[in-house]
Design a protein around this motif. Structure first.
Motif, PDB file in Angstrom:
ATOM      1  N   ARG A 659      53.305  40.361  41.721  1.00  0.00           N
ATOM      2  CA  ARG A 659      54.760  40.388  41.528  1.00  0.00           C
ATOM      3  C   ARG A 659      55.456  39.519  42.579  1.00  0.00           C
ATOM      4  O   ARG A 659      56.420  38.825  42.275  1.00  0.00           O
ATOM      5  N   SER A 660      54.979  39.568  43.814  1.00  0.00           N
ATOM      6  CA  SER A 660      55.567  38.726  44.865  1.00  0.00           C
ATOM      7  C   SER A 660      55.364  37.249  44.550  1.00  0.00           C
ATOM      8  O   SER A 660      56.276  36.417  44.735  1.00  0.00           O
ATOM      9  N   LEU A 661      54.189  36.897  44.075  1.00  0.00           N
ATOM     10  CA  LEU A 661      53.921  35.506  43.734  1.00  0.00           C
ATOM     11  C   LEU A 661      54.815  35.050  42.588  1.00  0.00           C
ATOM     12  O   LEU A 661      55.355  33.923  42.612  1.00  0.00           O
ATOM     13  N   ALA A 662      55.018  35.912  41.586  1.00  0.00           N
ATOM     14  CA  ALA A 662      55.874  35.548  40.457  1.00  0.00           C
ATOM     15  C   ALA A 662      57.296  35.285  40.929  1.00  0.00           C
ATOM     16  O   ALA A 662      57.964  34.340  40.469  1.00  0.00           O
ATOM     17  N   ALA A 663      57.800  36.137  41.873  1.00  0.00           N
ATOM     18  CA  ALA A 663      59.155  35.921  42.386  1.00  0.00           C
ATOM     19  C   ALA A 663      59.252  34.592  43.128  1.00  0.00           C
ATOM     20  O   ALA A 663      60.241  33.854  42.984  1.00  0.00           O
ATOM     21  N   LEU A 664      58.232  34.241  43.926  1.00  0.00           N
ATOM     22  CA  LEU A 664      58.242  32.955  44.636  1.00  0.00           C
ATOM     23  C   LEU A 664      58.215  31.775  43.660  1.00  0.00           C
ATOM     24  O   LEU A 664      58.886  30.767  43.874  1.00  0.00           O
ATOM     25  N   VAL A 665      57.454  31.895  42.579  1.00  0.00           N
ATOM     26  CA  VAL A 665      57.366  30.801  41.607  1.00  0.00           C
ATOM     27  C   VAL A 665      58.698  30.612  40.898  1.00  0.00           C
ATOM     28  O   VAL A 665      59.176  29.473  40.728  1.00  0.00           O
ATOM     29  N   PHE A 670      63.916  27.718  39.991  1.00  0.00           N
ATOM     30  CA  PHE A 670      65.318  27.821  39.607  1.00  0.00           C
ATOM     31  C   PHE A 670      66.303  27.878  40.784  1.00  0.00           C
ATOM     32  O   PHE A 670      67.472  27.540  40.620  1.00  0.00           O
ATOM     33  N   ALA A 671      65.849  28.359  41.974  1.00  0.00           N
ATOM     34  CA  ALA A 671      66.806  28.485  43.095  1.00  0.00           C
ATOM     35  C   ALA A 671      66.968  27.157  43.820  1.00  0.00           C
ATOM     36  O   ALA A 671      66.040  26.362  43.908  1.00  0.00           O
ATOM     37  N   ARG A 672      68.172  26.947  44.348  1.00  0.00           N
ATOM     38  CA  ARG A 672      68.422  25.705  45.068  1.00  0.00           C
ATOM     39  C   ARG A 672      67.624  25.620  46.364  1.00  0.00           C
ATOM     40  O   ARG A 672      67.246  24.549  46.802  1.00  0.00           O
ATOM     41  N   ASP A 673      67.429  26.776  46.997  1.00  0.00           N
ATOM     42  CA  ASP A 673      66.709  26.788  48.273  1.00  0.00           C
ATOM     43  C   ASP A 673      65.269  27.290  48.104  1.00  0.00           C
ATOM     44  O   ASP A 673      64.703  27.900  48.996  1.00  0.00           O
ATOM     45  N   GLY A 674      64.691  27.043  46.891  1.00  0.00           N
ATOM     46  CA  GLY A 674      63.358  27.587  46.602  1.00  0.00           C
ATOM     47  C   GLY A 674      62.222  26.670  46.930  1.00  0.00           C
ATOM     48  O   GLY A 674      61.127  26.831  46.408  1.00  0.00           O
ATOM     49  N   GLU A 675      62.459  25.655  47.730  1.00  0.00           N
ATOM     50  CA  GLU A 675      61.414  24.692  48.034  1.00  0.00           C
ATOM     51  C   GLU A 675      60.458  25.221  49.096  1.00  0.00           C
ATOM     52  O   GLU A 675      60.434  24.759  50.226  1.00  0.00           O
ATOM     53  N   SER A 676      59.684  26.244  48.774  1.00  0.00           N
ATOM     54  CA  SER A 676      58.684  26.770  49.715  1.00  0.00           C
ATOM     55  C   SER A 676      57.421  27.118  48.920  1.00  0.00           C
ATOM     56  O   SER A 676      57.494  27.873  47.951  1.00  0.00           O
ATOM     57  N   PRO A 677      56.270  26.578  49.303  1.00  0.00           N
ATOM     58  CA  PRO A 677      55.029  26.855  48.569  1.00  0.00           C
ATOM     59  C   PRO A 677      54.578  28.288  48.803  1.00  0.00           C
ATOM     60  O   PRO A 677      54.826  28.868  49.867  1.00  0.00           O
ATOM     61  N   PRO A 678      53.937  28.891  47.826  1.00  0.00           N
ATOM     62  CA  PRO A 678      53.448  30.266  48.015  1.00  0.00           C
ATOM     63  C   PRO A 678      52.356  30.300  49.078  1.00  0.00           C
ATOM     64  O   PRO A 678      51.530  29.380  49.159  1.00  0.00           O
TER      65      PRO A 678
END
Length: 715
Positions: A659-665, A670-678
């Motif tokens: 579930r945590s991995l799905a939220a990170l993906v 979709f998020a503007r500040d989501g540029e972080s690899p799992p």
């Protein structure tokens, strides 16, 4: 056909049943046993991959690789010496020769067995393609009925109707496994039993109607002779296989066996000739189509010679009658004809080679018997077919230089050139050896003449025939038997090891004159350069070249030889072990290839050097693929909803990590500040939890046969 493992087993069994009519054409049913490895390979690979739910195309390709691998393994086990390609080519030609020159029931030689296995492989793949890959099971009647159709065409009598039953059963089996049954077939029908009964009744009515029409039409339609092409007495072109293949096998046979015995009115031994090869190509000496005749043998060769009469008792099947050259008459039971060009006596009756078994016959001939002086004064003859003068392409340039040096000291006549060539080949520059390559291609002959200078009769005969043509003298290669051993006064026994080849050159006023360039033989009188009475020839190799004789087990029959031109089965060579290793390595490579490709794919997806968004998508794709590899369903939808469903199969720690991995993906997408690899630890926890959620058997399948590589299913 639905993805059921039983379907592939049924198809393989159906093909095996369709081979039963081979029993009407072959002597024995061991071909059915020999075909079992091919049948098992197709069924095993198809069933296993069907359980893994691979697509039909992938299953067909895998079955093709497995069937071809087993086929090559069996072929190389049966084949003789030489490179794999050359060995399989020789095995194929030997099988074709046995089929062309034999009569049903054929003896199952190695070549015949190879062709039957090749037919089995083709039928397996054709039925598999039609019934499963293309989902057209109705058309499978064509390959399934092929063997029965061949038997109906080539057998003189009607094929016993019992042979049709296995073919019918095979077709029914394919239709049953390819057609839905039970509720799948009935669909929404409320009365399942009545629906199935109507299907069975319709099938019975259709079958009975077809049978009645077939019987009725065949009874009233004037079909004439079913097999007019096999009618005794027909004349016309006939093409037979190259008898040098059988000659090579007989010379190398570890256990010698009797071919024939004969007596002559002169009390002296004589060469017995079967056929002449007139065409020389880059691949060696070959037969040309024969035009057979029944009349005029006595006047076919008007040239002078010594009259001789022999009485021969044959022990083996032969498509040719061994007789002295040049025959003027024969007295033999059965139907025989002769080729006016080569004077070969050929079986033309319905029993073909089998009519010579146990046959006792008498032949008279006028053997060419010129002296060396008569030959030395003769010129090259003319008026013979152009094929006997054609020089094939592919000889080394050094062969012409060699010929020039041979003729440098010879008198300026064609006959003197012929004797010079023969004397050169019989000199101590050459040695007789059975360890030479079996090929008579021009590359081998060039090496034989220029460098190796070691070979046996076919190499010496081919070498002299080529050199003679280069000197302007028509030539051809005769195949038959050396005189053999005298077992009692005036009686001679000829065995398989007496198989022999020698050249014949056409000289003006003398006709076709036999020469003997092979040092191990004394040769026909007047041509070998020997003086005094003709010595008894001996074609035995030197002790170091002789193969050790195999001692048969008590009660085990030894292999029977055949006359040149008739194929036989040789003992399997040591190639079988190497071929088995090759086949095992090929199967092993096939098994590990998907797993290796899957490891490479996993490392590429989880590489840390890629952009953050790409790394997130790669991690999510790897989780989906891992679910599929372990046989777990992967839900559709975006990562968070899909993870909520998929997490139910995992332990609590693994479910939380998924579930945590799905939220990170989703944040990465979709998020503007989501540029972080799992994090790598998070992905590793999910993958480990998936592996521990299934039994060990599923883990092994996921490692070696990952379903995600072939199913093409997307999450």
């Amino acid at each position: 056909m639905r993805h059921r493992w039983v379907g592939h087993v049924a198809i393989a069994a159906a093909v095996w049943l369709s081979l039963v009519p081979l029993g009407a054409m072959l002597d024995g049913q061991r071909i059915l046993t020999a075909a079992v490895p091919l049948i098992v390979a197709s069924a095993a690979v198809g069933s296993l991959l069907s359980l893994l739910r691979l697509p039909r195309g992938a299953i067909f390709v895998a079955q093709g690789v497995a069937v071809v691998g087993v086929l090559l393994w069996r072929g190389l086990t049966l084949a003789g010496p030489g490179t794999p390609v050359e060995a399989l080519r020789s095995l194929t030609l030997e099988g074709v020769s046995a089929i062309r020159t034999g009569a049903a029931p054929l003896q199952i030689t190695d070549g015949v067995a190879w062709l039957c296995l090749l037919l089995t492989a083709v039928l397996l793949l054709m039925v598999q393609l039609l019934a499963d890959s293309l989902e057209q099971p109705g058309w499978s009647i064509a390959p399934l009925g092929l063997v029965f159709g061949i038997a109906a065409l080539i057998l003189l009598g009607d094929v016993p109707w019992l042979y049709a039953l296995p073919v019918i059963a095979a077709y029914i089996i394919v239709l049953l496994v390819a057609t839905p049954m039970g509720r799948d077939a009935a669909g929404g029908a409320s009365r399942l039993l009545a629906f199935q009964a109507s299907r069975a009744l319709t099938a019975c009515v259709a079958g009975l109607t077809a049978a009645a029409l077939a019987l009725g039409v065949s009874a009233v339609v004037p079909l004439g002779n079913q097999q007019a092409w096999q009618e005794p007495g027909s004349s016309g072109p006939i093409q037979l296989a190259d008898p040098t293949l059988q000659l090579d096998q007989d010379l190398r046979r570890p256990i010698d066996a009797r071919v024939l015995t004969y007596t002559s009115d002169t009390g002296r031994p004589t060469y017995l000739r079967t056929v002449a090869l007139t065409q020389l190509t880059s691949d060696g000496a070959q037969l040309v189509p024969m035009t057979l005749s029944r009349f005029g043998l006595g006047s076919a060769s008007p040239y002078p010679g010594e009259d001789v009469s022999v009485t021969v008792e044959m022990a083996v099947p032969s498509d040719y009658l061994p007789v002295p050259f040049a025959p003027r008459s024969i007295s033999a039971a059965g139907t025989w004809a002769f080729d006016p060009e080569t004077l070969s006596i050929v079986a033309s009756g319905p029993e073909r080679a089998q009519q010579s078994v146990g046959l006792t016959y008498t032949a008279t001939a006028r053997q060419p018997d010129p002296t060396r002086d008569e030959i030395a004064q003769a010129s090259a003859g003319s008026g013979v077919p152009a094929v006997t003068t054609e020089i094939p392409d592919g000889l080394d340039d050094g062969v012409q230089q060699l010929l020039d040096s041979i003729l440098a000291t010879a008198d300026d006549t064609d006959g003197a050139a012929a004797l010079a060539i023969q004397d050169f080949l019989r000199s101590n520059r050459f040695e007789y050896s059975l360890s030479a390559p079996a090929s008579t291609g021009l590359g081998t002959i060039s090496n034989f003449l220029l460098t190796d200078r070691s070979g046996y009769c076919v190499h010496f005969a081919m070498g002299m025939a080529v050199l003679a043509r280069m000197a302007g003298i028509p030539s051809r290669i005769a195949v038959g038997f050396a005189p053999g051993d005298e077992t009692s006064p005036g009686t001679f026994e000829v065995t398989a090891h007496d198989a022999h080849a020698w050249p014949e050159l056409y000289l003006e006023g003398l006709g076709w004159v036999p020469f003997e360039p092979t040092p191990a033989f004394s040769g026909p009188a007047g041509t070998s350069g020997t003086t005094g009475p003709q010595e008894e020839p001996s074609a035995e190799p030197t002790p170091e070249e002789t193969q050790p004789e195999a001692t048969p087990e008590p009660g085990q029959p030894t292999a029977e030889p055949t006359a040149p031109g008739v194929a036989t089965g040789d003992e399997s060579s040591g190639r079988g072990n190497g071929a088995g290793v090759f086949a095992a390595l090929a199967v092993l490579a096939l098994l590990v290839a998907p797993g290796v490709a899957r490891v490479v794919q996993r490392r590429r997806r989880l590489a840390r050097s890629q952009p953050a968004a790409t790394a997130a998508d790669g991690a999510w794709d790897e989780v989906r693929a891992t679910y599929l590899d372990h046989g777990l369903d992967w839900p559709s939808g975006s990562p968070v909803p899909a993870a909520a469903v998929a997490a139910g199969r995992l332990a609590p720690e693994g479910a939380a990590a998924l579930r945590s991995l799905a939220a990170l993906v989703e944040r990465s997408r979709f998020a503007r500040d989501g540029e972080s690899p799992p994090p790598a630890e998070l992905v590793s926890t999910v993958l480990g939890a998936v592996a521990h959620a299934v039994p060990m058997r599923r883990r092994l399948l996921a490692r070696f046969l990952p379903a995600s590589m072939l199913t093409g299913r997307r999450g």
